[in-house]
Design a protein around this motif. Structure first.
Motif, short mmCIF file in Angstrom:
data_model
loop_
_atom_site.label_atom_id
_atom_site.label_comp_id
_atom_site.label_asym_id
_atom_site.label_seq_id
_atom_site.Cartn_x
_atom_site.Cartn_y
_atom_site.Cartn_z
N LEU A 175 -46.19 -36.64 49.67
CA LEU A 175 -45.98 -37.08 48.31
C LEU A 175 -44.55 -37.55 47.97
O LEU A 175 -44.32 -38.18 47.26
N ASP A 220 -43.06 -39.46 49.44
CA ASP A 220 -43.17 -40.85 49.53
C ASP A 220 -44.49 -41.56 49.65
O ASP A 220 -44.97 -41.85 50.97
N LEU A 221 -45.72 -41.28 48.81
CA LEU A 221 -47.12 -41.35 48.67
C LEU A 221 -47.52 -42.75 48.61
O LEU A 221 -47.58 -43.05 50.19
N LYS A 222 -45.85 -43.77 48.50
CA LYS A 222 -46.78 -44.88 48.38
C LYS A 222 -46.46 -45.61 49.80
O LYS A 222 -47.07 -46.30 50.74
N GLN A 261 -45.53 -44.49 40.93
CA GLN A 261 -44.67 -44.11 39.92
C GLN A 261 -45.33 -42.66 39.06
O GLN A 261 -45.02 -41.24 39.86
N GLU A 311 -47.92 -40.19 41.94
CA GLU A 311 -46.84 -39.91 42.90
C GLU A 311 -46.94 -38.54 42.31
O GLU A 311 -46.74 -37.44 42.74
N SER A 312 -46.35 -38.50 41.00
CA SER A 312 -45.60 -36.79 39.61
C SER A 312 -46.84 -36.26 39.62
O SER A 312 -46.57 -35.34 39.33
#
Length: 352
Positions: free
Chosen positions: A60, A62-64, A119, A122-123
């Protein structure tokens, strides 16, 4: 508990435990054995759950980039599934429920039409994992996880999962675009703690202590866990988070020694923390040296824009050694060339 009975000769007495005493003793032994087994199973579950949490947090942070690797997304799905199954077996309802909701959300990433995340996603995922981590921490504590505590935490995180599922649906339908633009400094000023630089230094001190340990997979995992905390500390400041991602990518590369990593990473994160504190977030950029360390063996892990450029330079290198030297002299300054030379020497030594 014991009864007195006459001997056959009638001249002496002795204590003869009744049959019920033997049965009671056997029950005590049985319960003790069962309790020990349950304790061992619980300890095993907690240790395995911690490993699964590491998998979730590392994915998570750097989920991208993680989304680009289907196997990594599958691994995160399996991690949540495993925690859910173990918790269900032990009757830990709050942990089971939280892990189940995480599993459902990861299933959307694994099987659904969501191709890119932002983002916000991700958060929200990190908030769910934080709750799971809190539950496990309480379970491991001296008083264990009380039912009312678990239920309260689950009730608090349920709206987060509902928001996450709605947001994933919007990403899948195209109603929300995965934004890649940097967040303006003015809008992020309230997203970080007022004493941001102080909290960064506290985490960097932890990181420095780990750097002093023997290099191992376990200590690198500890370092990446600190990176996760540093990443979350930055709220939505993308320049800060990109720097942390780059530092983490350099750390996970086993070819990079702690002796090289420690001074560079501690210095850059400390300076960046000071810049965030004074509102100069746009000036935060990973150094070329840090990008070089992060670019191998997995350049994609360092998501800063300079990483692909470094990779393209490597592809364009000529085959003739003298021509390579000329190209390097034109491209890099003396300090960068010195660092490249050190890396090459280390690489040659490690390959022998």
């Amino acid at each position: 508990m014991f009864c007195m009975g006459a001997s056959d000769s009638g001249q002496e007495s002795r204590f003869i435990p009744p049959r019920g005493c033997f049965l009671e003793g056997a029950e005590i032994v049985r319960r003790t054995v069962v309790s020990d087994q349950q304790d061992r199973i619980m300890r095993l579950f907690i240790e395995e759950a911690k490993e699964h949490l590491d998998t979730l947090e590392n994915g998570l942070v750097d989920l991208k980039s993680t989304m680009k690797d289907p196997e990594s997304v599958q691994e995160m799905f399996r991690a949540a599934h495993s925690v859910k199954g173990g918790a269900a077996m032990l009757g830990l309802d709050s942990i089971k429920t939280t892990a189940h909701r995480l599993e459902d959300c990861f299933k959307v990433l694994k099987d659904g039409p969501v191709k890119q995340v932002d983002q916000t996603a991700e958060s929200l995922f990190l908030k769910g994992v934080d709750t799971l981590k809190d539950l496990l921490g309480r379970l491991e504590g001296p008083f264990g996880l009380r039912n009312e505590e678990g239920e309260k935490l689950v009730q608090q995180v349920m709206p987060v999962f509902a928001q996450l599922e709605t947001h994933l649906d919007k990403l899948a339908s195209g109603k929300v675009q995965a934004a890649g633009s940097a967040t303006p400094a003015a809008s992020t000023a309230g997203a970080v703690p007022a004493n941001f630089a102080v909290e960064v230094m506290t985490l960097l001190k932890e990181m420095l202590q780990v750097f002093k340990q023997k290099e191992s997979a376990a200590s690198r995992s500890e370092l990446t866990a600190v990176c996760v905390r540093l990443y979350k500390l930055g709220g939505k400041i993308e320049t800060w988070q990109n720097l942390v991602k780059t530092a983490r990518a350099a750390i996970v590369n086993p070819k990079n020694s702690y002796k090289v990593l420690a001074p560079l990473i501690i210095k850059e994160l400390k300076e960046a923390g000071d810049l965030v504190q004074v509102g100069k977030v746009k000036t935060i950029v990973p150094s070329k040296n840090l990008l070089l360390l992060a670019a191998s063996p997995k350049p994609a892990e360092a998501s800063a824009p300079a990483a692909p450029a470094a990779a393209s330079k490597q592809v364009a290198l000529p085959a003739e050694p003298k021509a390579v030297v000329k190209l390097l002299l034109k491209t890099f300054n003396k300090k960068q060339l010195s660092e490249i030379a050190k890396l090459l020497v280390n690489a040659i030594k490690s390959s022998n």
